[in-house]
Design a protein around this motif. Structure first.
Motif, PDB file in Angstrom:
ATOM      1  N   GLU A  90      -2.181  -7.975  14.510  1.00  0.00           N
ATOM      2  CA  GLU A  90      -2.736  -7.940  13.163  1.00  0.00           C
ATOM      3  C   GLU A  90      -3.977  -8.815  13.061  1.00  0.00           C
ATOM      4  O   GLU A  90      -4.136  -9.787  13.785  1.00  0.00           O
ATOM      5  CB  GLU A  90      -1.692  -8.407  12.153  1.00  0.00           C
ATOM      6  CG  GLU A  90      -1.408  -9.900  12.230  1.00  0.00           C
ATOM      7  CD  GLU A  90      -0.522 -10.407  11.110  1.00  0.00           C
ATOM      8  OE1 GLU A  90      -0.336  -9.703  10.116  1.00  0.00           O
ATOM      9  OE2 GLU A  90      -0.021 -11.525  11.257  1.00  0.00           O
ATOM     10  N   ARG A 140      -7.096  -6.318   6.280  1.00  0.00           N
ATOM     11  CA  ARG A 140      -6.590  -5.670   5.068  1.00  0.00           C
ATOM     12  C   ARG A 140      -6.123  -6.722   4.068  1.00  0.00           C
ATOM     13  O   ARG A 140      -5.938  -7.880   4.407  1.00  0.00           O
ATOM     14  CB  ARG A 140      -5.406  -4.743   5.397  1.00  0.00           C
ATOM     15  CG  ARG A 140      -5.737  -3.667   6.402  1.00  0.00           C
ATOM     16  CD  ARG A 140      -6.622  -2.595   5.786  1.00  0.00           C
ATOM     17  NE  ARG A 140      -7.001  -1.606   6.768  1.00  0.00           N
ATOM     18  CZ  ARG A 140      -8.208  -1.473   7.290  1.00  0.00           C
ATOM     19  NH1 ARG A 140      -9.159  -2.289   6.938  1.00  0.00           N
ATOM     20  NH2 ARG A 140      -8.476  -0.541   8.169  1.00  0.00           N
ATOM     21  N   GLU A 141      -5.930  -6.254   2.826  1.00  0.00           N
ATOM     22  CA  GLU A 141      -5.382  -7.149   1.805  1.00  0.00           C
ATOM     23  C   GLU A 141      -3.992  -7.603   2.229  1.00  0.00           C
ATOM     24  O   GLU A 141      -3.287  -6.904   2.945  1.00  0.00           O
ATOM     25  CB  GLU A 141      -5.322  -6.438   0.455  1.00  0.00           C
ATOM     26  CG  GLU A 141      -6.686  -6.251  -0.171  1.00  0.00           C
ATOM     27  CD  GLU A 141      -6.612  -5.662  -1.575  1.00  0.00           C
ATOM     28  OE1 GLU A 141      -5.531  -5.690  -2.185  1.00  0.00           O
ATOM     29  OE2 GLU A 141      -7.641  -5.172  -2.044  1.00  0.00           O
ATOM     30  N   PRO A 149     -10.330  -4.423  11.229  1.00  0.00           N
ATOM     31  CA  PRO A 149      -9.095  -3.923  10.616  1.00  0.00           C
ATOM     32  C   PRO A 149      -8.455  -4.876   9.591  1.00  0.00           C
ATOM     33  O   PRO A 149      -7.280  -4.732   9.270  1.00  0.00           O
ATOM     34  CB  PRO A 149      -8.173  -3.729  11.819  1.00  0.00           C
ATOM     35  CG  PRO A 149      -8.641  -4.741  12.794  1.00  0.00           C
ATOM     36  CD  PRO A 149     -10.126  -4.873  12.593  1.00  0.00           C
TER      37      PRO A 149
END
Length: 184
Positions: free
Chosen positions: A111, A55-56, A53
């Protein structure tokens, strides 16, 4: 009655200004005060086979301290690897050239971020360099599935330990048909 109207208008205006000011503070806090510009950095790349997962704008951390962010994620059309570009703050320009990178997760459902582990090379990473020692993201669902469906049992066939014998290992449908072994 007309003297009350300016007070209500003033109160509504003050409330709106207060709401806008608090939104501005929230915006500055969530972007670390950078708003996408300012703050000098250098970029390095790392290749991963599985990003999970990630992400930028995900953080890049060393020892739990954010030192940069993921600025770009692209797919190499030849090797079919994910190429992750890391924007590292110039204050941390002394990262060793043998630094390793791993995609990690904060907590069980937190995250994803790129964790760097500095090596011992005296030569530092420079802008445009690549990190060669990488560890891809761990797919938690796939790992749990492998554990659940692998059986977790000992596969030895020692009758003294109560494990199955060679005759017990033949499936029931083959035993009923008169076949003793699946290879006959």
């Amino acid at each position: 009655m007309s003297s009350r109207a300016p007070r209500i208008e003033f109160a509504v205006g003050a409330f709106l200004l207060l709401a806008l000011a608090s939104l501005l503070v929230l915006a500055i806090a969530s972007t670390n005060g950078k708003f996408g510009f300012g703050g000098s950095h250098y970029e390095i790349t790392a290749r991963f086979t599985n990003l999970g997962p990630l992400r930028e704008n995900a953080p890049v951390k060393v020892g739990g301290v954010a030192i940069g962010r993921v600025s770009d994620i692209a797919l190499d059309p030849v090797k079919l690897d994910s190429v992750v570009t890391l924007a590292i703050d110039d204050r941390y320009s002394d990262l060793p050239a043998d630094t390793s990178a791993a995609i990690l997760t904060s907590g069980l459902l937190g995250e994803s971020y790129v964790g760097l582990q500095p090596g011992g090379d005296p030569e530092p990473l420079k802008a445009g360099d690549a990190i060669f020692l990488t560890q891809s993201s761990v797919d938690l669902i796939q790992m749990v599935g492998k554990y659940m469906f692998s059986g977790g049992a000992d596969n030895t066939s020692d009758p003294a330990n109560g494990a199955e014998t060679a005759d017990d290992a033949v499936p029931a449908y083959l035993q009923e048909s008169g076949t003793d072994s699946p290879t006959e």
